[in-house]
Design a protein around this motif. Structure first.
Motif, mmCIF file in Angstrom:
data_model
loop_
_atom_site.group_PDB
_atom_site.id
_atom_site.type_symbol
_atom_site.label_atom_id
_atom_site.label_comp_id
_atom_site.label_asym_id
_atom_site.label_seq_id
_atom_site.Cartn_x
_atom_site.Cartn_y
_atom_site.Cartn_z
ATOM 1 N N PRO A 255 -2.868 2.763 -5.038
ATOM 2 C CA PRO A 255 -2.743 2.645 -5.969
ATOM 3 C C PRO A 255 -0.892 3.378 -6.369
ATOM 4 C CG PRO A 255 -3.932 4.480 -5.972
ATOM 5 C CD PRO A 255 -3.909 3.946 -4.100
ATOM 6 N N GLY A 258 1.392 0.574 -5.619
ATOM 7 C CA GLY A 258 1.537 0.046 -6.490
ATOM 8 C C GLY A 258 2.011 0.644 -7.070
ATOM 9 N N SER A 274 -2.530 -2.164 -10.078
ATOM 10 C CA SER A 274 -1.932 -0.001 -10.018
ATOM 11 C C SER A 274 -3.441 0.309 -10.272
ATOM 12 C CB SER A 274 -0.917 0.026 -9.218
ATOM 13 O OG SER A 274 -0.275 -1.281 -8.706
ATOM 14 N N MET A 311 -1.019 -4.447 -0.099
ATOM 15 C CA MET A 311 0.367 -4.238 -1.484
ATOM 16 C C MET A 311 1.951 -4.404 -0.371
ATOM 17 S SD MET A 311 -1.332 -3.813 -3.661
ATOM 18 C CE MET A 311 0.257 -2.131 -5.224
#
Length: 601
Positions: A255, A258, A274, A311
């Motif tokens: 996350p 992202g 994200s 990602m």
């Protein structure tokens, strides 16, 4: 307490020995006499579970006999696997067996007798610990049994970490030498993270969200590197602490990475994804801490291993699109992400799925390339954003200044002829009546226009000049209306070095007469009071006329005076109110600190 002290002593000894060997320029392979278990003739056998003693094993049949071990692919789908090898007599003093960390359940047998096994604990993965087991000096048959536990893991039993044989000091020295590069890269990651956070909090011009997310990403990566280091057991003595560090480093990477990509590529939809991944990562960590148990290959690690390559792949695809658009940053991002993508993919497949027989935590130089490359791109974008912001502010300032100057010139062009028209009417009335003051009025008018011609182009003039200009205007008005108008001017304080925009006081006095006293038959009085203290100037224009309607032209003209004051001073206000008895009060207050405008002559 004692175990922590022992660990610290062992780590210090390893560092001192390694430092001495480095100073002697001795090669790492010759400086230690540490051997891998795989250097011996290793045999393996699949079983249903690890026995309490090798004597408990059923008699060998063709299907379950010990076979030579070559690679992890030789191992079948048995729930547990026995590895066996023979160690001949050694001259080493106090030899030990070092057992690595990445196992669910492990049992060690010496000459068929079990001497150690992993404790079965629900919710806690004990395999994050490595162990040092003493060996007898004479020859010994070593058997290691690895068994899958109940915690979620795709790892098959096998040599995920090498088993080492040697003295305790030599093994620690070997591990320290082996992980020296990883520890150095972890230190660099931590230093870059702290530097990025310092930049974000203390250097305002380049304070951007991308700098913040980059700093958090570097912090998460340094935690991951610490959690996967063998030296972590000497730094963090508690098993749950090492697992927590590893879990944070692995689960938070997708996350945060992202969020960093959405800032670099300015993608709104990626920001939503994200933040969604952030929620999922928090759920996996809460599940691991409460129900599922913390595990080196548990749900947080599987979540990270699945989404991190995705990602990275998305970032590389976007970088290629940047390259086709002619953006040089695309090349840097692609070169930065590709090695790290391959390293992360192989590391995940090697550890979680056991696609090869030794620990895949290697290639950490790709971490450094990845981090430095991202830092270069983010700081370059932050610097470009800073320049664009400064340029935008400069253009906005210049635009506002041009508007203010045009408005000011329009005001000058409108007020100067208006004042001339009224003054000429006054002189004409003097001449018609044969008033001897006509000559004085002409000289005053000449002085007025000398002021208008010489000083009206300035944004600010000395307060004394504006006060004297307004005083002469009041004398001209009183010459004409001396029967029913009295104007009094009084000031207090030190006005030396005090500035004011030209035509600030005179228009207020003129409007007080025109709109407040023109049709007033009683004796009209206008008072002009000025006061200066250490940080501000206050000017009051009071009349005893009929009062002013809030929608009158008078109110709009006051707004023009207030705008010019605010365009030149940090604080300024002009207010108009009805007096308690009768009449109007105009209150002008402005600070003595001018705005940072172009210096006047």
């Amino acid at each position: 307490m004692r175990s922590t002290l022992h660990r610290s002593i062992l780590l210090t000894s390893a560092i001192v020995i390694a430092g001495g060997l480095v100073q002697c320029n001795g090669p790492a392979d010759n400086a230690t006499r540490v051997r891998h278990a795989s250097e011996y003739s290793v045999f393996f056998r699949g079983v249903d579970s690890c026995p309490g003693s090798l004597s408990d094993l059923t008699a060998e049949r063709p299907g379950n006999r010990f076979l030579p071990f070559r690679t992890v692919e030789d191992i079948g789908d048995s729930p547990a696997t026995l590895f066996q090898w023979y160690i001949p007599p050694t001259r080493e003093r106090d030899p030990v067996l070092w057992l690595g960390r990445y196992y669910d359940l492990a049992h060690i047998y010496l000459d068929g007798v079990r001497v150690w096994n992993t404790r079965k604990e629900n919710g806690l993965f004990r395999g994050i610990e490595w162990h040092i087991l003493p060996l007898p000096g004479e020859s010994v048959e070593v058997t290691a049994c690895f068994e899958k536990g109940q915690l979620p893991s795709f790892s098959r039993p096998g040599f995920l970490d090498p088993m080492l044989i040697g003295s305790a000091v030599e093994i620690l020295e070997y591990l320290f030498r082996k992980e020296m590069d990883d520890l150095a890269i972890m230190s660099i990651s931590m230093a870059l993270s702290i530097s990025g956070l310092a930049i974000f909090f203390f250097i305002v011009p380049i304070r951007t969200r991308s700098v913040l997310f980059l700093s958090l990403l570097l912090l998460v990566m340094s935690l991951y590197q610490l959690g996967t280091s063998s030296m972590a057991q000497l730094m963090i003595p508690y098993t749950w602490g090492r697992l927590l560090v590893f879990m944070l480093g692995s689960a938070l990477f997708p996350p945060i990475f992202g969020l960093l990509l959405c800032e670099i590529f300015s993608s709104k939809w990626l920001r939503r994804i994200s933040w969604g991944l952030m929620g999922v990562s928090l759920i996996t960590m809460v599940h691991a801490l409460t129900l599922g148990g913390m595990h080196i290959a548990g749900w947080p690690a599987m979540f990270s291993g699945f989404f991190a390559p995705i990602m990275l792949l998305g970032g590389m695809i976007t970088s290629v699109s940047w390259i086709f658009r002619g953006l040089k940053s695309g090349w840097l991002l692609l070169i930065t992400m590709l090695p790290f993508f391959l390293s992360a993919l192989f590391e995940y497949l090697g550890v979680v799925y056991s696609f090869w027989g030794e620990n895949a935590f290697s290639g950490r130089w790709t971490y450094l390339v990845f981090q430095v490359g991202l830092a270069v791109v983010v700081l370059a974008q932050a610097n470009r954003t800073r320049k664009e912001r400064e340029k935008s502010q400069e253009m906005k300032y210049e635009s506002g200044r041009s508007v203010a100057e045009n408005r000011y010139r329009t005001l000058q062009e409108r007020m100067a002829p208006h004042f001339l028209f009224n003054s000429l009417n006054l002189i004409h009335s003097y001449i018609e009546r044969g008033n001897p003051r006509a000559g004085d009025a002409i000289m005053m008018l000449a002085s007025h226009y000398r002021y208008l011609i010489n000083d009206m182009e300035r944004r600010l003039v000395l307060f004394d000049q504006e006060w004297e200009f307004s005083r002469r205007y009041c004398q001209l008005v009183q010459f004409r209306f001396e029967d029913h108008l009295r104007i009094e001017m009084e000031r207090h304080g030190d006005f030396s070095g005090v500035f004011i925009p030209p035509l600030t006081i005179q228009p207020i006095i003129e409007n007080a007469y025109r709109h407040g006293l023109r049709d007033y038959t009683s004796k009209g009085v206008i008072e002009v009071l000025a006061h200066a203290d250490h940080d501000q100037v206050r000017i009051q224009v009071l009349d005893n006329g009929r009062g002013i309607d809030q929608n009158s032209v008078y109110v709009s003209s006051i707004g023009g005076v207030e705008r010019r004051l605010k365009e030149n001073f940090t604080q300024a206000r002009v207010t108009m109110s009805r007096r308690t008895e009768r009449g109007t009060c105009v209150d002008i207050v402005y600070s003595l600190e001018p705005l940072d405008l172009e210096e006047e002559d």
